[in-house]
Design a protein around this motif. Structure first.
Motif, PDB file in Angstrom:
ATOM      1  N   ARG A  42      46.510  48.432  29.718  1.00 44.55           N
ATOM      2  CA  ARG A  42      45.457  48.025  30.618  1.00 44.55           C
ATOM      3  C   ARG A  42      44.330  47.220  29.828  1.00 44.55           C
ATOM      4  NH1 ARG A  42      43.173  50.947  35.469  1.00 44.55           N
ATOM      5  NH2 ARG A  42      40.976  50.674  35.246  1.00 44.55           N
ATOM      6  N   CYS A  43      43.681  46.089  30.641  1.00 43.91           N
ATOM      7  CA  CYS A  43      42.770  45.357  29.999  1.00 43.91           C
ATOM      8  C   CYS A  43      41.440  46.252  29.874  1.00 43.91           C
ATOM      9  CB  CYS A  43      42.540  43.983  31.070  1.00 43.91           C
ATOM     10  SG  CYS A  43      41.210  43.076  30.536  1.00 43.91           S
ATOM     11  N   LEU A  80      38.998  45.883  32.721  1.00 45.88           N
ATOM     12  CA  LEU A  80      39.403  46.260  34.217  1.00 45.88           C
ATOM     13  C   LEU A  80      38.451  47.533  34.497  1.00 45.88           C
ATOM     14  CD1 LEU A  80      40.977  45.657  36.724  1.00 45.88           C
ATOM     15  CD2 LEU A  80      42.815  47.168  35.565  1.00 45.88           C
ATOM     16  N   ASP A 123      37.108  50.755  39.440  1.00 42.08           N
ATOM     17  CA  ASP A 123      37.269  50.365  40.680  1.00 42.08           C
ATOM     18  C   ASP A 123      38.161  48.920  40.913  1.00 42.08           C
ATOM     19  OD1 ASP A 123      35.697  48.566  39.917  1.00 42.08           O
ATOM     20  OD2 ASP A 123      33.934  49.121  41.553  1.00 42.08           O
ATOM     21  N   PHE A 124      38.867  48.778  39.735  1.00 43.59           N
ATOM     22  CA  PHE A 124      39.733  47.814  39.486  1.00 43.59           C
ATOM     23  C   PHE A 124      39.109  46.364  39.689  1.00 43.59           C
ATOM     24  CE2 PHE A 124      42.549  51.215  41.339  1.00 43.59           C
ATOM     25  CZ  PHE A 124      43.181  51.437  40.206  1.00 43.59           C
ATOM     26  N   ARG A 125      38.069  46.413  39.390  1.00 40.52           N
ATOM     27  CA  ARG A 125      37.167  44.919  39.519  1.00 40.52           C
ATOM     28  C   ARG A 125      37.237  44.562  37.916  1.00 40.52           C
ATOM     29  NH1 ARG A 125      31.789  45.108  40.958  1.00 40.52           N
ATOM     30  NH2 ARG A 125      31.627  47.266  40.472  1.00 40.52           N
ATOM     31  N   CYS A 126      36.995  43.126  37.904  1.00 36.52           N
ATOM     32  CA  CYS A 126      36.775  42.732  36.454  1.00 36.52           C
ATOM     33  C   CYS A 126      35.454  42.734  35.997  1.00 36.52           C
ATOM     34  CB  CYS A 126      37.348  41.311  36.335  1.00 36.52           C
ATOM     35  SG  CYS A 126      37.195  40.535  34.751  1.00 36.52           S
ATOM     36  N   ARG A 131      48.908  45.847  49.161  1.00 36.94           N
ATOM     37  CA  ARG A 131      48.568  46.296  47.490  1.00 36.94           C
ATOM     38  C   ARG A 131      49.629  46.688  46.901  1.00 36.94           C
ATOM     39  NH1 ARG A 131      44.656  48.139  44.245  1.00 36.94           N
ATOM     40  NH2 ARG A 131      45.334  50.102  42.934  1.00 36.94           N
ATOM     41  N   LEU A 171      51.128  45.162  43.371  1.00 39.90           N
ATOM     42  CA  LEU A 171      51.406  45.926  42.083  1.00 39.90           C
ATOM     43  C   LEU A 171      52.883  46.056  41.636  1.00 39.90           C
ATOM     44  CD1 LEU A 171      48.950  48.825  42.965  1.00 39.90           C
ATOM     45  CD2 LEU A 171      48.620  47.061  41.218  1.00 39.90           C
TER      46      LEU A 171
END
Ligand code: SF4
Length: 63
Positions: A10-11, A14, A17-20, A46, A50
């Motif tokens: 996982r970055c 991230l 809430d899956f925003r950058c 979605r 994914l």
């Protein structure tokens, strides 16, 4: 990420809430800024998006 983002990891930018966390900021990686969504990648929902991401992660996994 200093050594790049390995496949399947996982970055660190991230958010929950899956925003950058870097969106709109100059330090966001160029590869992320240049990324453009496509129908092939996003699919119709979605789950399809994914699923495509999982395929990319598996295809680029080292070892
Ligand atoms: S857009 Fe890039 S920096 Fe932001 S969360 Fe995704 S991979 Fe990480």
């Amino acid at each position: 990420m200093p050594q790049g983002k390995p496949a399947g990891v996982r970055c660190v930018q991230l958010l929950a809430d899956f925003r950058c966390a870097l969106f709109g900021k100059p330090e966001r990686p160029a590869v992320c800024v240049s990324f453009r969504p496509s129908e092939e990648m996003c699919g119709g929902n979605r789950l399809e998006a994914l699923s495509f991401l999982v395929k990319l992660e598996l295809a680029t996994q080292v070892g």
